[in-house]
Design a protein around this motif. Structure first.
Motif, PDB file in Angstrom:
ATOM      1  N   ASN A  74       0.811  -1.192  -0.084  1.00  0.00           N
ATOM      2  CA  ASN A  74       0.123  -0.003  -0.008  1.00  0.00           C
ATOM      3  C   ASN A  74       0.711   1.193  -0.149  1.00  0.00           C
ATOM      4  N   TYR A  75       2.211   1.228   0.534  1.00  0.00           N
ATOM      5  CA  TYR A  75       2.815   2.331   0.650  1.00  0.00           C
ATOM      6  C   TYR A  75       4.336   2.218  -0.141  1.00  0.00           C
ATOM      7  N   HIS A  76       4.871   3.498  -0.314  1.00  0.00           N
ATOM      8  CA  HIS A  76       6.300   3.375  -0.707  1.00  0.00           C
ATOM      9  C   HIS A  76       6.984   4.395   0.340  1.00  0.00           C
ATOM     10  N   SER A  77       7.682   3.898   1.069  1.00  0.00           N
ATOM     11  CA  SER A  77       8.357   4.847   2.050  1.00  0.00           C
ATOM     12  C   SER A  77       9.591   5.506   1.347  1.00  0.00           C
ATOM     13  N   VAL A  78       9.840   6.680   1.876  1.00  0.00           N
ATOM     14  CA  VAL A  78      11.078   7.643   1.557  1.00  0.00           C
ATOM     15  C   VAL A  78      11.442   8.193   2.958  1.00  0.00           C
ATOM     16  N   TYR A  79      12.730   7.912   3.194  1.00  0.00           N
ATOM     17  CA  TYR A  79      13.200   8.042   4.567  1.00  0.00           C
ATOM     18  C   TYR A  79      14.225   9.277   4.170  1.00  0.00           C
ATOM     19  N   VAL A  80      14.198  10.251   5.058  1.00  0.00           N
ATOM     20  CA  VAL A  80      15.126  11.450   5.055  1.00  0.00           C
ATOM     21  C   VAL A  80      15.798  11.596   6.517  1.00  0.00           C
ATOM     22  N   PRO A  81      16.913  10.797   6.589  1.00  0.00           N
ATOM     23  CA  PRO A  81      17.434  10.714   8.010  1.00  0.00           C
ATOM     24  C   PRO A  81      18.283  11.991   8.093  1.00  0.00           C
ATOM     25  N   ASN A  82      18.797  12.607   7.010  1.00  0.00           N
ATOM     26  CA  ASN A  82      19.481  14.171   7.174  1.00  0.00           C
ATOM     27  C   ASN A  82      18.848  15.072   6.769  1.00  0.00           C
ATOM     28  N   PRO A  83      18.178  15.876   7.530  1.00  0.00           N
ATOM     29  CA  PRO A  83      17.192  17.044   6.882  1.00  0.00           C
ATOM     30  C   PRO A  83      18.029  18.438   6.670  1.00  0.00           C
ATOM     31  N   MET A  84      19.483  18.237   6.851  1.00  0.00           N
ATOM     32  CA  MET A  84      20.128  19.457   6.667  1.00  0.00           C
ATOM     33  C   MET A  84      20.465  19.684   5.054  1.00  0.00           C
ATOM     34  N   LEU A  85      19.352  19.850   4.361  1.00  0.00           N
ATOM     35  CA  LEU A  85      19.578  19.629   2.800  1.00  0.00           C
ATOM     36  C   LEU A  85      18.845  21.093   2.310  1.00  0.00           C
ATOM     37  N   SER A  86      19.667  21.496   0.933  1.00  0.00           N
ATOM     38  CA  SER A  86      18.949  22.296   0.319  1.00  0.00           C
ATOM     39  C   SER A  86      17.671  21.785  -0.214  1.00  0.00           C
ATOM     40  N   PRO A  87      16.779  22.598  -0.831  1.00  0.00           N
ATOM     41  CA  PRO A  87      15.633  22.039  -1.596  1.00  0.00           C
ATOM     42  C   PRO A  87      16.009  21.314  -2.762  1.00  0.00           C
ATOM     43  N   ILE A  88      17.139  21.476  -3.556  1.00  0.00           N
ATOM     44  CA  ILE A  88      17.701  20.448  -4.368  1.00  0.00           C
ATOM     45  C   ILE A  88      18.077  19.437  -3.798  1.00  0.00           C
ATOM     46  N   GLY A  89      18.849  19.359  -2.793  1.00  0.00           N
ATOM     47  CA  GLY A  89      19.249  18.277  -2.113  1.00  0.00           C
ATOM     48  C   GLY A  89      18.503  17.394  -1.699  1.00  0.00           C
ATOM     49  N   LEU A  90      17.085  17.940  -1.003  1.00  0.00           N
ATOM     50  CA  LEU A  90      15.743  17.087  -0.756  1.00  0.00           C
ATOM     51  C   LEU A  90      15.125  16.607  -1.736  1.00  0.00           C
TER      52      LEU A  90
END
Length: 298
Positions: A74-90
């Motif tokens: 039902n889901y596809h997970s996206v994990y972001v462990p390091n939030p110190m990103l630019s918009p492009i990095g995100l």
């Protein structure tokens, strides 16, 4: 070091977020049930707040494990462990988790377009995207706004992207800025993790001991548990640190139970005055351990 002495199969109080050692205490279980309910109901944003060491990371890992095993259809997970990103990095990080190769892409609009196409393709196979952000209080303002833009995708009856933010209390300060009023309106549920009560501390310690293979008489005396709760203020991470050092102190004395004296020694080593250096405990433990091995070889 003390595993054989106490009969452990693994370290019961490791600081690594091992989901096998997740304790179903009321507050943590209620938080997990809330997260799964929010996902099933198709809501957009959920916020999980807690002070340092209250169990956010292990809850985050437990949720990811659930999404990747029990709910993977039902889901596809996206994990972001390091939030110190630019918009492009995100956008690049999200794209990578979605199976896209966007590392050479420099334009945010193009990145978002690729991500949108992939999300729509997954929606056609009846899978929603769940973006899980750890330590989200560190999200730069522009990146937080970029995250909001990803969540704009929706159909008439459901969101195609859902977000769960795990963060310290500073996350509330960030979100209370006027520029994030649109995002605040999308946060339909929030949960705040609190410290454990004394009875929960006992349950927490005994469960982790049991899961680690211990099956003897109570290893921590009731008074030792009370001391452990007092010195840790019921914070799970501090409970782990102090319980580990208490076991080390008991092992150094060849004691089969952990007493208030051992917990006090652990607390002193963790920052109290007149501390007994941990190096003394380690040295004594190693000498005893080597002595036991030598005795067995005789």
């Amino acid at each position: 070091m003390y595993a054989d002495f106490f009969g452990f199969k693994q370290s019961p109080f490791s600081l690594s977020p091992d989901t096998e050692l997740f304790v179903n205490l009321q507050g943590h279980q209620r938080c997990f049930e809330l997260m799964t309910h929010v996902l099933e109901s198709g809501e957009g944003f959920l916020k999980v707040i807690g002070e340092v060491g209250t169990g956010k990371t292990i809850l985050c890992r437990k949720l990811l494990r659930y999404l990747e095993t029990e709910a993977q259809d039902n889901y596809h997970s996206v994990y972001v462990p390091n939030p110190m990103l630019s918009p492009i990095g995100l956008y690049r990080a999200v794209g990578k988790e979605l199976g896209l190769n966007l590392q050479q892409q420099q334009d945010t609009d193009a990145l978002l377009s690729h991500i949108t196409d992939r999300i729509l393709a997954l929606a056609d196979s009846h899978r929603s995207i769940v973006i899980v952000v750890d330590e989200s209080q560190s999200l730069p303002a522009q990146t937080l706004e970029a995250l909001r833009l990803i969540t704009n995708l929706e159909t008439e009856d459901r969101k195609l992207v859902q977000v769960i933010l795990f963060g310290q209390t500073e996350l509330d300060t960030l979100l209370n800025q006027d520029r994030f009023r649109q995002l605040r309106q999308r946060i339909t549920f929030a949960h705040r993790l609190t410290a454990l009560k004394a009875v929960e501390t006992k349950q927490y310690v005994n469960f982790r001991l049991s899961r680690s293979g211990y099956n003897g008489r109570p290893l921590f005396t009731n008074k030792a548990i009370k001391q452990l709760h007092r010195f840790s203020n019921g914070t799970p991470r501090l409970i782990n640190v102090l319980a580990h050092k208490s076991l080390l102190a008991a092992f150094a004395e060849h004691s089969s139970v952990v007493t208030p004296k051992h917990v006090k020694t652990a607390a002193q080593d963790n920052g109290e005055r007149h501390a007994l250096p941990l190096s003394w405990i380690l040295t004594a433990s190693i000498l005893i351990f080597l002595g036991v091995i030598a005795w067995r070889l005789l």
